[in-house]
Design a protein around this motif. Structure first.
Motif, PDB file in Angstrom:
ATOM      1  N   GLU A 457      34.240  39.994  31.047  1.00  0.00           N
ATOM      2  CA  GLU A 457      32.820  39.621  31.034  1.00  0.00           C
ATOM      3  C   GLU A 457      32.503  38.624  32.137  1.00  0.00           C
ATOM      4  N   ARG A 458      33.397  37.638  32.264  1.00  0.00           N
ATOM      5  CA  ARG A 458      33.189  36.622  33.287  1.00  0.00           C
ATOM      6  C   ARG A 458      33.053  37.297  34.653  1.00  0.00           C
ATOM      7  N   GLN A 459      33.932  38.261  34.894  1.00  0.00           N
ATOM      8  CA  GLN A 459      33.936  38.968  36.173  1.00  0.00           C
ATOM      9  C   GLN A 459      32.712  39.891  36.302  1.00  0.00           C
ATOM     10  N   ALA A 460      32.388  40.598  35.219  1.00  0.00           N
ATOM     11  CA  ALA A 460      31.275  41.555  35.262  1.00  0.00           C
ATOM     12  C   ALA A 460      29.957  40.832  35.544  1.00  0.00           C
ATOM     13  N   HIS A 461      29.778  39.671  34.904  1.00  0.00           N
ATOM     14  CA  HIS A 461      28.538  38.922  35.148  1.00  0.00           C
ATOM     15  C   HIS A 461      28.405  38.545  36.617  1.00  0.00           C
ATOM     16  N   GLU A 462      29.530  38.174  37.211  1.00  0.00           N
ATOM     17  CA  GLU A 462      29.511  37.826  38.622  1.00  0.00           C
ATOM     18  C   GLU A 462      29.223  39.058  39.488  1.00  0.00           C
ATOM     19  N   MET A 463      29.909  40.153  39.150  1.00  0.00           N
ATOM     20  CA  MET A 463      29.778  41.379  39.946  1.00  0.00           C
ATOM     21  C   MET A 463      28.363  41.946  39.924  1.00  0.00           C
ATOM     22  N   VAL A 464      27.763  41.952  38.727  1.00  0.00           N
ATOM     23  CA  VAL A 464      26.432  42.549  38.617  1.00  0.00           C
ATOM     24  C   VAL A 464      25.432  41.787  39.478  1.00  0.00           C
ATOM     25  N   MET A 465      25.598  40.474  39.554  1.00  0.00           N
ATOM     26  CA  MET A 465      24.683  39.702  40.392  1.00  0.00           C
ATOM     27  C   MET A 465      24.945  39.961  41.876  1.00  0.00           C
ATOM     28  N   LYS A 466      26.116  40.569  42.163  1.00  0.00           N
ATOM     29  CA  LYS A 466      26.377  40.969  43.558  1.00  0.00           C
ATOM     30  C   LYS A 466      26.176  42.473  43.713  1.00  0.00           C
ATOM     31  N   ASN A 467      25.347  43.038  42.819  1.00  0.00           N
ATOM     32  CA  ASN A 467      24.920  44.433  42.935  1.00  0.00           C
ATOM     33  C   ASN A 467      26.014  45.468  42.699  1.00  0.00           C
ATOM     34  N   ALA A 468      26.941  45.156  41.805  1.00  0.00           N
ATOM     35  CA  ALA A 468      27.970  46.137  41.482  1.00  0.00           C
ATOM     36  C   ALA A 468      27.352  47.354  40.799  1.00  0.00           C
ATOM     37  N   THR A 469      27.882  48.539  41.099  1.00  0.00           N
ATOM     38  CA  THR A 469      27.436  49.748  40.429  1.00  0.00           C
ATOM     39  C   THR A 469      28.196  49.895  39.107  1.00  0.00           C
ATOM     40  N   VAL A 470      27.757  50.859  38.320  1.00  0.00           N
ATOM     41  CA  VAL A 470      28.441  51.149  37.053  1.00  0.00           C
ATOM     42  C   VAL A 470      29.902  51.542  37.336  1.00  0.00           C
ATOM     43  N   VAL A 475      35.941  50.263  37.634  1.00  0.00           N
ATOM     44  CA  VAL A 475      37.141  49.961  38.426  1.00  0.00           C
ATOM     45  C   VAL A 475      37.682  48.576  38.046  1.00  0.00           C
ATOM     46  N   ALA A 476      36.758  47.618  37.924  1.00  0.00           N
ATOM     47  CA  ALA A 476      37.172  46.261  37.556  1.00  0.00           C
ATOM     48  C   ALA A 476      37.783  46.251  36.158  1.00  0.00           C
ATOM     49  N   TYR A 477      37.218  47.040  35.270  1.00  0.00           N
ATOM     50  CA  TYR A 477      37.762  47.073  33.915  1.00  0.00           C
ATOM     51  C   TYR A 477      39.183  47.615  33.910  1.00  0.00           C
ATOM     52  N   ARG A 478      39.360  48.650  34.705  1.00  0.00           N
ATOM     53  CA  ARG A 478      40.683  49.274  34.832  1.00  0.00           C
ATOM     54  C   ARG A 478      41.719  48.225  35.303  1.00  0.00           C
ATOM     55  N   ALA A 479      41.331  47.436  36.289  1.00  0.00           N
ATOM     56  CA  ALA A 479      42.256  46.408  36.806  1.00  0.00           C
ATOM     57  C   ALA A 479      42.558  45.380  35.717  1.00  0.00           C
ATOM     58  N   ASN A 480      41.552  45.060  34.923  1.00  0.00           N
ATOM     59  CA  ASN A 480      41.716  44.099  33.837  1.00  0.00           C
ATOM     60  C   ASN A 480      42.767  44.579  32.835  1.00  0.00           C
ATOM     61  N   ILE A 481      42.686  45.840  32.421  1.00  0.00           N
ATOM     62  CA  ILE A 481      43.683  46.295  31.436  1.00  0.00           C
ATOM     63  C   ILE A 481      45.052  46.498  32.076  1.00  0.00           C
ATOM     64  N   GLU A 482      45.063  46.798  33.372  1.00  0.00           N
ATOM     65  CA  GLU A 482      46.375  46.918  34.029  1.00  0.00           C
ATOM     66  C   GLU A 482      47.110  45.587  34.040  1.00  0.00           C
ATOM     67  N   GLU A 483      46.357  44.521  34.272  1.00  0.00           N
ATOM     68  CA  GLU A 483      47.000  43.203  34.230  1.00  0.00           C
ATOM     69  C   GLU A 483      47.470  42.895  32.805  1.00  0.00           C
ATOM     70  N   GLN A 484      46.626  43.214  31.865  1.00  0.00           N
ATOM     71  CA  GLN A 484      46.926  42.903  30.471  1.00  0.00           C
ATOM     72  C   GLN A 484      48.202  43.599  29.985  1.00  0.00           C
ATOM     73  N   PHE A 485      48.348  44.863  30.337  1.00  0.00           N
ATOM     74  CA  PHE A 485      49.464  45.640  29.795  1.00  0.00           C
ATOM     75  C   PHE A 485      50.676  45.692  30.723  1.00  0.00           C
ATOM     76  N   GLY A 486      50.489  45.292  31.973  1.00  0.00           N
ATOM     77  CA  GLY A 486      51.598  45.401  32.918  1.00  0.00           C
ATOM     78  C   GLY A 486      52.112  46.835  32.947  1.00  0.00           C
ATOM     79  N   ASP A 487      53.442  46.986  32.968  1.00  0.00           N
ATOM     80  CA  ASP A 487      53.956  48.363  32.970  1.00  0.00           C
ATOM     81  C   ASP A 487      54.403  48.783  31.563  1.00  0.00           C
ATOM     82  N   SER A 488      53.938  48.030  30.553  1.00  0.00           N
ATOM     83  CA  SER A 488      54.394  48.346  29.199  1.00  0.00           C
ATOM     84  C   SER A 488      53.707  49.575  28.623  1.00  0.00           C
ATOM     85  N   LEU A 489      52.619  50.010  29.240  1.00  0.00           N
ATOM     86  CA  LEU A 489      51.880  51.162  28.729  1.00  0.00           C
ATOM     87  C   LEU A 489      51.529  52.101  29.861  1.00  0.00           C
TER      88      LEU A 489
END
Ligand SMILES: [Zn+2]
Length: 586
Positions: A457-470, A475-489
């Motif tokens: 959310e912190r990142q999305a709020h920043e991105m939207v104000m910089k005109n991020a598309t859906v 893409v940002a969400y994908r990176a978020n879960i990749e960090e969260q799970f590492g290579d465990s999933l």
């Protein structure tokens, strides 16, 4: 006594949406607002404390009627989101109270603007209202002129609130098609989540694929709603109200210092490997090389035990009773007064919640009970919320709702009491092991998942104000879960749409960290309970009974907890790490 699944009764609020009682509530509020407007000339710095308290009581009486009307419309809508009358009533009430709120707004503006010496003089004598008054004044630097505040209120009805209702209406009518044993079945989102937590690996994958197929189709619409809500949040809170960050606005509402939230999230980020270790262990347990994201909530035991509603209700009430008979009696009130909607129906809101309307009313609880162990846990969770509200019933309308970070205390504690009871009664070692795995599953869901949500959310709020598309957000969400799970999933592509599904991102930005806060807190409290037994109970009940009558920081420091310290949060993670150690030992 047998308990049966049923819809709830709303009669304690109003007998019906076309009832004369509801109509006269509108005129009652109108009358009370008109009377309240007349006090405006009395608001001077030297106002006497006796009169000040009378004014507060008037405001409370007026708000009480409003809370009941609001609750009625919200509960009616939750029970049937496709009901046009309920949706229209909700809209009417939102508009009515935006206008009423605007007419009484002068009081809070005067209060926030009052000099400190006179504010202190009045607060000293204001008893249970004190914290409410103090909290209001925290917002002084972020408050606009009366005219601006009024425009925001009235525009919210057709702005953010309307967007949220629209999203609810859109997504609650979704149905999902899944092939089960050769037959295509049309199911609700709630039923889809049963499959996700079920023993069949193929069905788990299909359920997720179908969930995201349906949501992704509307991602351009829902994503647009999200962008608008985030811009709205930013425009109001950062541009106009001058909060330092979008999240700071929520933090002040929670009365949690920014540094506490930052520390909590940093510690969470550092501890992601604990859960990664758990997922690797779970893969082994399931005989898989590596877990797929689809399998995150897979049961490790094939026996998926079912509970009928009566048994479930009995177990939950018993576990509360065993902790403290007073607590058990409070929980029973929700059943006895038919304030529980436990059925699964089309159009009914999915998920679960507890709605504490006002101190004199037993809260209402909504669950979608389908007989799984999880549903029993959810029932305990929501009833925990209800108990919390009832224990705090001695407070004023303005100080009985606990602030968000403490709001999950009794609910999570309730789930843990239930689990202890289930473990004590269960003889089958496979089922017991499954329960312990479930416990870590749940800890994952409430702690790590929510902490990473907050980071997104912190990142999305920043991105939207910089005109991020859906798509950028995906893409940002994908990176978020990749960090969260590492290579465990192994994470399939469609999980990039997960953020589209999470209602809190839309209705209550930055709500989610309160879950992580609450669960880590409860892990520590529960450990204290195990160590101290009876001696612990008064300290715990005191936290709950405080409701929202003190700052969370104060309520917790009275109980010996320092939320500023990283070590405190780490302590919660250490308990989870211990659980994983135990499971690894087999
Ligand atoms: Zn909850």
């Amino acid at each position: 006594m047998t308990y049966q699944q049923s819809p709830w009764l709303l009669d304690d609020l109003f007998p019906g949406r076309a009832s004369p009682e509801l109509e006269s509530a509108f005129s009652d509020v109108e009358k009370k607002v008109s009377a309240f407007e007349k006090i405006r000339p009395e608001l001077k710095p030297d106002l006497g404390v006796g009169r000040f308290l009378e004014i507060l009581r008037e405001l409370e009486a007026l708000s009480r009627v409003g809370y009941r009307m609001y609750a009625y419309a919200n509960l009616l809508f939750a029970a049937d989101t496709q009901n046009q009358d309920a949706q229209t009533l909700l809209g009417r009430i939102q508009q009515f109270f935006a206008e009423a709120g605007n007419r009484t707004l002068f009081f809070s503006l005067w209060w926030k603007d009052l000099d400190q010496a006179n504010a202190d003089r009045l607060m000293k004598e204001s008893g249970d209202y004190r914290y409410y008054l103090e909290e209001m004044r925290h917002f002084k630097p972020h408050t606009l002129s009366e005219a601006e505040e009024k425009v925001i209120n009235i525009k919210n009805v057709t702005g953010a609130e309307a967007l949220n209702t629209l999203r609810d209406t859109l997504t609650n009518r979704y149905t999902f098609k899944v092939e089960v044993e050769g037959q295509v079945k049309e199911i609700t989102e709630g039923e889809l989540f049963v499959l996700v937590r079920g023993p069949n690996a193929e069905l788990r994958a299909k359920a997720y694929q179908e969930l995201y197929r349906v949501y992704a189709q509307d991602a351009p619409i829902i994503g647009q709603i999200y962008q608008s809500l985030l811009r709205d949040w930013h425009n109001e809170n950062v541009s106009l109200r001058k909060f330092s960050t979008p999240m700071a606005a929520r933090n002040l509402g929670n009365d949690i210092p920014d540094d506490v939230v930052n520390t909590l999230l940093e510690v969470a980020r550092k501890n992601a490997p604990i859960f990664q270790r758990f997922f690797r262990l779970k893969a082994k347990e399931l005989g898989m090389e590596r877990l797929r994201r689809y399998d995150l909530y897979a049961p490790v035991s094939q026996s998926s035990k079912q509970y009928d509603f009566n048994t479930a209700a009995g177990m939950v009430l018993e576990s509360f009773n065993a902790f403290d008979p007073q607590v058990g009696t409070l929980a029973r009130r929700v059943f006895d007064e038919a304030h529980l909607d436990s059925e699964v129906r089309k159009g009914k809101r999915s998920g679960a919640f507890c709605y504490g309307v006002e101190p004199t009313l037993t809260p209402w609880v909504l669950v979608n009970f389908q007989g799984r162990a999880d549903d029993v846990g959810t029932l305990a969770h929501e009833l925990g919320h209800a108990i919390h509200a009832m224990l705090a019933a001695q407070h004023s309308l303005f100080t009985f709702h606990s602030s968000l970070p403490l709001a999950e205390t009794a609910s999570t504690f309730g789930e843990m009491m239930l689990l202890d009871r289930l473990l004590a009664e269960e003889k089958d070692p496979a089922v017991r092991r499954d329960m312990l795995f479930r416990q870590v599953d749940d800890a994952y869901m409430v702690i790590m998942r929510q902490a990473f949500f907050a980071m997104f959310e912190r990142q999305a709020h920043e991105m939207v104000m910089k005109n991020a598309t859906v798509d950028d957000l995906a893409v940002a969400y994908r990176a978020n879960i990749e960090e969260q799970f590492g290579d465990s999933l192994e994470i399939a592509d469609e999980f990039k749409w997960e953020w589209v599904v999470i209602p809190h991102f839309y209705s209550t930005p930055f709500y989610v960290y309160a879950y992580a806060f609450g669960q880590l807190l409860v892990l520590s409290l529960y450990q204290q309970f195990k160590a101290e037994g009876e001696a612990f109970k008064p300290r715990y009940l005191k936290i709950l009974a405080a409701g929202g009558s003190e700052a969370p920081e104060k309520i917790l420091s009275d109980a010996g907890i320092d939320i500023h310290s990283a070590a405190f949060w780490q302590g919660g993670f250490d308990i989870v790490a211990n659980l994983v150690d135990q499971l690894e030992k087999g």
